[in-house]
Each structure stands twice: as structure tokens, then as C-alpha cells.
Design a protein around this motif. Structure first.
Motif, mmCIF file in Angstrom:
data_model
loop_
_atom_site.group_PDB
_atom_site.id
_atom_site.type_symbol
_atom_site.label_atom_id
_atom_site.label_comp_id
_atom_site.label_asym_id
_atom_site.label_seq_id
_atom_site.Cartn_x
_atom_site.Cartn_y
_atom_site.Cartn_z
ATOM 1 N N ALA A 151 1.519 -1.887 -5.091
ATOM 2 C CA ALA A 151 0.845 -3.025 -5.717
ATOM 3 C C ALA A 151 0.338 -2.666 -7.117
ATOM 4 N N GLU A 152 -0.168 -1.447 -7.284
ATOM 5 C CA GLU A 152 -0.658 -1.015 -8.594
ATOM 6 C C GLU A 152 0.495 -0.858 -9.585
ATOM 7 N N ALA A 153 1.611 -0.278 -9.116
ATOM 8 C CA ALA A 153 2.786 -0.145 -9.986
ATOM 9 C C ALA A 153 3.260 -1.524 -10.437
ATOM 10 N N GLN A 154 3.285 -2.473 -9.515
ATOM 11 C CA GLN A 154 3.694 -3.831 -9.870
ATOM 12 C C GLN A 154 2.707 -4.468 -10.844
ATOM 13 N N GLN B 102 0.810 -1.217 0.000
ATOM 14 C CA GLN B 102 0.000 0.000 0.000
ATOM 15 C C GLN B 102 0.847 1.273 0.000
ATOM 16 N N GLU B 103 2.161 1.162 0.185
ATOM 17 C CA GLU B 103 3.012 2.352 0.168
ATOM 18 C C GLU B 103 2.984 3.022 -1.205
ATOM 19 N N THR B 104 3.139 4.344 -1.197
ATOM 20 C CA THR B 104 3.174 5.117 -2.434
ATOM 21 C C THR B 104 4.564 5.047 -3.049
ATOM 22 N N VAL B 105 4.601 4.795 -4.346
ATOM 23 C CA VAL B 105 5.836 4.837 -5.127
ATOM 24 C C VAL B 105 5.613 5.784 -6.300
ATOM 25 N N LEU B 106 6.675 6.115 -6.992
ATOM 26 C CA LEU B 106 6.591 7.044 -8.116
ATOM 27 C C LEU B 106 7.001 6.338 -9.402
ATOM 28 N N VAL B 107 6.235 6.565 -10.461
ATOM 29 C CA VAL B 107 6.575 6.020 -11.776
ATOM 30 C C VAL B 107 6.706 7.166 -12.757
ATOM 31 N N ILE B 108 7.484 6.947 -13.784
ATOM 32 C CA ILE B 108 7.655 7.953 -14.838
ATOM 33 C C ILE B 108 6.718 7.601 -15.971
ATOM 34 N N THR C 22 5.856 9.804 -23.120
ATOM 35 C CA THR C 22 5.378 9.366 -24.425
ATOM 36 C C THR C 22 6.460 8.621 -25.188
ATOM 37 N N GLY C 23 7.696 8.719 -24.724
ATOM 38 C CA GLY C 23 8.811 8.024 -25.377
ATOM 39 C C GLY C 23 8.938 6.603 -24.858
ATOM 40 N N GLN C 24 10.169 6.187 -24.663
ATOM 41 C CA GLN C 24 10.446 4.850 -24.171
ATOM 42 C C GLN C 24 9.860 4.687 -22.774
ATOM 43 N N ARG C 25 9.165 3.595 -22.533
ATOM 44 C CA ARG C 25 8.506 3.360 -21.257
ATOM 45 C C ARG C 25 9.529 2.987 -20.194
ATOM 46 N N SER C 26 9.418 3.629 -19.065
ATOM 47 C CA SER C 26 10.259 3.291 -17.930
ATOM 48 C C SER C 26 9.764 1.984 -17.333
ATOM 49 N N TYR C 27 10.647 1.216 -16.765
ATOM 50 C CA TYR C 27 10.256 -0.052 -16.169
ATOM 51 C C TYR C 27 10.419 -0.068 -14.654
ATOM 52 N N ALA C 28 10.880 1.044 -14.055
ATOM 53 C CA ALA C 28 11.135 1.053 -12.612
ATOM 54 C C ALA C 28 10.202 2.018 -11.893
ATOM 55 N N TYR C 29 9.877 1.662 -10.643
ATOM 56 C CA TYR C 29 9.202 2.623 -9.775
ATOM 57 C C TYR C 29 10.179 3.022 -8.686
ATOM 58 N N HIS C 30 9.971 4.226 -8.154
ATOM 59 C CA HIS C 30 10.903 4.825 -7.217
ATOM 60 C C HIS C 30 10.271 4.960 -5.838
#
Length: 130
Positions: free
Chosen positions: A104-107, A64-70, A73-81
Motif C-alpha cells: 500500500a505504501e509503495a502504491q 500489507q505484504e512487503t514489496v521491494l522498490v529501487i 539517484t538517477g532515473q526513478r523506477s516506477y515498479a515494485y517487486h
């Protein structure tokens, strides 16, 4: 200047920017004053889906913790921060389009943990748990 947190170690919110720079061209975290060459896109292996799935499965932090995703419109990032206490990225990622999501949503959207963020978080836990 880095300040101590409760006399157990440095304040990482100050220590990280004092220690690391991020390459403007490729986004690689580098130690300040070190030499850095951007990786050649032809020679750098992108993580496989299996590698990313393993990172997701080994993420021990609360869903449930908040993470950040990028989002771009270009290449899709694959990591959350990971985030710090001010909801800013834990690592020195410099991007204007960061979106908050529960881990969980980022995953579920096939993002995997940023390895640099996780190393910083583990180091911070080691310092504060002493």
C-alpha cells in the motif's frame, strides 16, 4: 538442478535463475541462450501514468505484504517487486538498493507492480493450487 515442490511442479526459486538471465545493460529478463538486443530508448514507450494507475488498481495481492522498490539517484523506477519466501525479489532484478515497503505504501508513492513478478507469482499459484 530444478527440484519438484510436493510433486506438483518445479521449485521456482531454482527454475527462474536456471531459465532466465537479466541483461546487464538494460535489465530486461531474457531466456538463457537466446539472442537479446537491448531496447532502443528512443523507440521504447515508457508506461503512461494511466497505465501505471491501471496496474495498481488491478493488483489483487494484500496491501500489507512487503514489496521491494529501487531507490536510486538517477532515473526513478516506477515498479515494485514481489518477494519470495526469503524476502528476495521474485523476478531476477539485480539491484543493490532495494528497499522494503508495504504494498500500500509503495502504491501511495506511485510505484506500480512489476509485470514480470506478477506473471511469476500467478504461475507459481497455478502450479501449487493443482
Amino acid at each position: 538442478m530444478t527440484h519438484a515442490i510436493e510433486e506438483v511442479g518445479p521449485d521456482l526459486s531454482d527454475a527462474i535463475p536456471e531459465t532466465f538471465d537479466v541483461c546487464d545493460n538494460c535489465g530486461t529478463p531474457t531466456i538463457q541462450l537466446s539472442s537479446h538486443t537491448c531496447p532502443d530508448p528512443e523507440t521504447v514507450d515508457n508506461p503512461t501514468r494511466e497505465d501505471l494507475d491501471a496496474r495498481i488498481n488491478n493488483d489483487r495481492y494484500p496491501a500489507q505484504e512487503t514489496v521491494l522498490v529501487i531507490r536510486s539517484t538517477g532515473q526513478r523506477s516506477y515498479a515494485y517487486h514481489e518477494t519470495n519466501e526469503n524476502d528476495n525479489p521474485l523476478c531476477p532484478v539485480d539491484h543493490k538498493k532495494l528497499e522494503e515497503l508495504p504494498r500500500a505504501e509503495a502504491q501511495a508513492q506511485r510505484y506500480a507492480p512489476c509485470q514480470f513478478c506478477q506473471r511469476i507469482r500467478r504461475a507459481n499459484e497455478e502450479v501449487t493450487s493443482q
